[in-house]
Design a protein around this motif. Structure first.
Motif, PDB file in Angstrom:
ATOM      1  N   SER A 226      46.380  85.242  78.782  1.00 18.62           N
ATOM      2  CA  SER A 226      47.214  86.426  78.566  1.00 18.62           C
ATOM      3  C   SER A 226      46.369  87.663  78.821  1.00 18.62           C
ATOM      4  O   SER A 226      45.155  87.568  78.936  1.00 18.62           O
ATOM      5  N   ALA A 227      47.032  88.796  78.889  1.00 18.73           N
ATOM      6  CA  ALA A 227      46.296  90.038  79.162  1.00 18.73           C
ATOM      7  C   ALA A 227      45.434  90.396  77.954  1.00 18.73           C
ATOM      8  O   ALA A 227      45.820  90.142  76.817  1.00 18.73           O
ATOM      9  N   PRO A 228      44.263  90.992  78.192  1.00 15.35           N
ATOM     10  CA  PRO A 228      43.382  91.301  77.061  1.00 15.35           C
ATOM     11  C   PRO A 228      43.989  92.345  76.129  1.00 15.35           C
ATOM     12  O   PRO A 228      44.677  93.260  76.567  1.00 15.35           O
ATOM     13  N   ILE A 229      43.687  92.206  74.822  1.00 14.85           N
ATOM     14  CA  ILE A 229      44.080  93.221  73.853  1.00 14.85           C
ATOM     15  C   ILE A 229      42.995  94.290  73.745  1.00 14.85           C
ATOM     16  O   ILE A 229      43.215  95.357  73.189  1.00 14.85           O
ATOM     17  N   ALA A 230      41.806  93.961  74.254  1.00 16.09           N
ATOM     18  CA  ALA A 230      40.706  94.924  74.234  1.00 16.09           C
ATOM     19  C   ALA A 230      39.784  94.606  75.395  1.00 16.09           C
ATOM     20  O   ALA A 230      39.532  93.434  75.679  1.00 16.09           O
ATOM     21  N   THR A 231      39.316  95.646  76.076  1.00 16.78           N
ATOM     22  CA  THR A 231      38.327  95.456  77.136  1.00 16.78           C
ATOM     23  C   THR A 231      37.273  96.526  76.948  1.00 16.78           C
ATOM     24  O   THR A 231      37.588  97.711  76.866  1.00 16.78           O
ATOM     25  N   LEU A 232      36.014  96.087  76.837  1.00 16.35           N
ATOM     26  CA  LEU A 232      34.949  97.048  76.572  1.00 16.35           C
ATOM     27  C   LEU A 232      33.917  96.942  77.662  1.00 16.35           C
ATOM     28  O   LEU A 232      33.499  95.829  78.033  1.00 16.35           O
ATOM     29  N   ALA A 233      33.501  98.078  78.196  1.00 16.74           N
ATOM     30  CA  ALA A 233      32.513  98.065  79.273  1.00 16.74           C
ATOM     31  C   ALA A 233      31.144  97.737  78.703  1.00 16.74           C
ATOM     32  O   ALA A 233      30.777  98.178  77.612  1.00 16.74           O
ATOM     33  N   VAL A 234      30.395  96.966  79.480  1.00 14.70           N
ATOM     34  CA  VAL A 234      29.047  96.569  79.031  1.00 14.70           C
ATOM     35  C   VAL A 234      28.036  97.584  79.530  1.00 14.70           C
ATOM     36  O   VAL A 234      28.090  98.001  80.676  1.00 14.70           O
TER      37      VAL A 234
END
Lengths: 234, 198
Positions: A226-234
């Motif tokens: 499923s689509a992410p609920i959170a995406t954080l750049a590294v």
């Protein structure tokens, strides 16, 4: 059952000579008795040697059947370690060392399951996490959710590692978990699962550009579904 | 009727430095590496199947249980903790537990009266089956011989026949505490004789 009685069960346990009730009781005792675990390891290794006398080539079809079966069989996933947290990192450092609860293969309400491969080295994992948090180039990204909960990603290039904390996440229905992914290009690799809160350290950030969280069926998925609920750049 | 042709091979124990890194393989299995799983089967399939055959006797049931063991390995490789013991020990412990549970569930009392006869070597009932008698087998046999009669029987009935300690006590006419002590003494002697390190 007295303590003396329990310790006399170690050898029968290693030989699988306890009935199922006694075995279950002893399993519980084992979680609390480090001395028993140590002695049991030696007895299990000895008992495993007893198996040496009976080696016999299995039918050829067995391997084929197994390889077919595992192609579609789900696995238990390494899940995310939960540590108590504080918003002030300096106060947190000594507390992290004491609060880590590492139980391999056991999923508690808070999702306390250790990242496999770190199981035997609790101190090393705790130290690795604090090293990232305390690194001079530590960079934090975070996301809060309007239903409650937040996710914090602390990345350190000098440690080539990132630590993710997820806290007070909105409750999921039965049969669902949050799953953490490290993404290189468009290829996600699972870093573990948790129910309401969790922490894990991810090592080796070459070509990794982001970390994402999705909601997956319990036990986790091989790939995000499923689509992410959170995406954080590294 | 002629006897089935059987071939016995005397195999040298694998040198430790060329044995596959089973712990490393299990780590990869936990991540979904099917090739690593195949390698674990290639290395330990005969041990698991042989043990299942020995405890369960019935070949079809033993094969079924062996399949269950390897499915469990696939599903729960994440639970292997290298700090608690070797990969081989983990796999055989799992295999032995499943085999014992199967035999207690299925087998009629009469089958469980069969005691292993050390003088003949393992039984087999298929034509032209190759059975490998390894040096590890010899070491276990030699160390088992060093146990007292009671220690030997307690370990034997429990490990190879799936008896609980209460059933061993009944079979040997001893009390529970004595049987548990003999199991412990027997395992300690075996452990020290074979130089086992967890």
């Amino acid at each position: 059952m007295t303590t003396v009685d329990l310790h006399s069960m170690i050898a029968p346990y290693a030989l699988n000579a306890l009935d199922s009730q006694e075995r279950a009781r002893f399993d519980i005792h084992l979680q609390q008795c480090a001395h028993c675990r140590v002695e049991l390891a030696g007895f299990h290794a000895t008992a495993a040697r007893l198996g040496d006398v009976s080696s016999q080539a299995p039918p050829a079809e067995l391997r084929d059947r197994l390889m077919t079966a595992v192609a579609s069989a789900l696995q238990e996933r390494p899940a995310v370690v939960a540590l108590t947290q504080s918003s002030r990192i300096r106060r947190t450092l000594p507390r992290l060392a004491m609060a880590a609860a590492f139980l391999v293969g056991t999923v508690g309400v808070g999702g306390f399951v250790v990242e496999r491969g770190q199981a035997g080295d609790e101190r090393a994992v705790t130290m690795a996490i604090t090293s990232v948090l305390a690194a001079p180039d530590a960079d934090t990204k975070s996301k809060s959710f309007k239903e409650g909960g937040n996710v914090r990603l602390i990345t350190s290039a000098s440690r080539d590692s990132a630590v993710i904390f997820a806290n007070d996440m909105p409750g999921l229905e039965d049969g669902k978990v949050y799953q953490v992914w490290m993404i290189k290009g468009s290829s996600p690799t699972s870093q573990g699962t948790f129910k309401t809160r969790g922490t894990t350290i991810m090592k080796g950030l070459t070509d990794v550009d982001r970390v994402a969280i999705t909601i997956e069926p319990s036990g986790g998925s091989k790939q995000p579904t499923s689509a992410p609920i959170a995406t954080l750049a590294v | 009727m002629s006897q089935p042709a059987t071939r016995l091979r005397l195999a040298a124990a694998a040198e430790p430095d060329v044995a596959p890194d089973l712990g490393g393989l299990l780590l990869r299995v936990a991540r979904g590496d099917e090739a690593a799983f195949g390698a674990v089967f290639d290395e330990l399939g005969a041990s698991v199947y042989g043990l299942a055959r020995r405890v369960i006797r019935d070949p079809a049931r033993a094969e079924e249980v062996s399949q269950e063991v390897f499915m469990q390995i696939w599903q729960s490789a994440v639970r292997f903790d290298p700090a608690r013991g070797s990969a081989k020990s983990w796999v055989l412990t799992l295999a032995h537990r499943r085999a014992v549970d199967a035999v207690r569930h299925d087998q009629a009392a009469t089958n469980r009266e069969n005691k292993y006869d050390w003088s003949n070597g393992p039984d087999f009932d298929e034509v032209a089956e190759t059975v490998t008698i390894s040096l590890e087998h010899e070491q276990v046999r030699r160390c088992m011989e060093r146990l007292t009669e009671l220690q030997h029987e307690a370990v034997n009935l429990a490990y190879y026949n799936g008896y609980t300690y209460a059933e061993v006590a009944e079979a040997l006419g001893a009390n529970h505490a004595t049987v548990k002590t003999r199991m412990r003494d027997g395992l300690v002697r075996l452990r020290d004789c074979m130089g086992v390190e967890a």
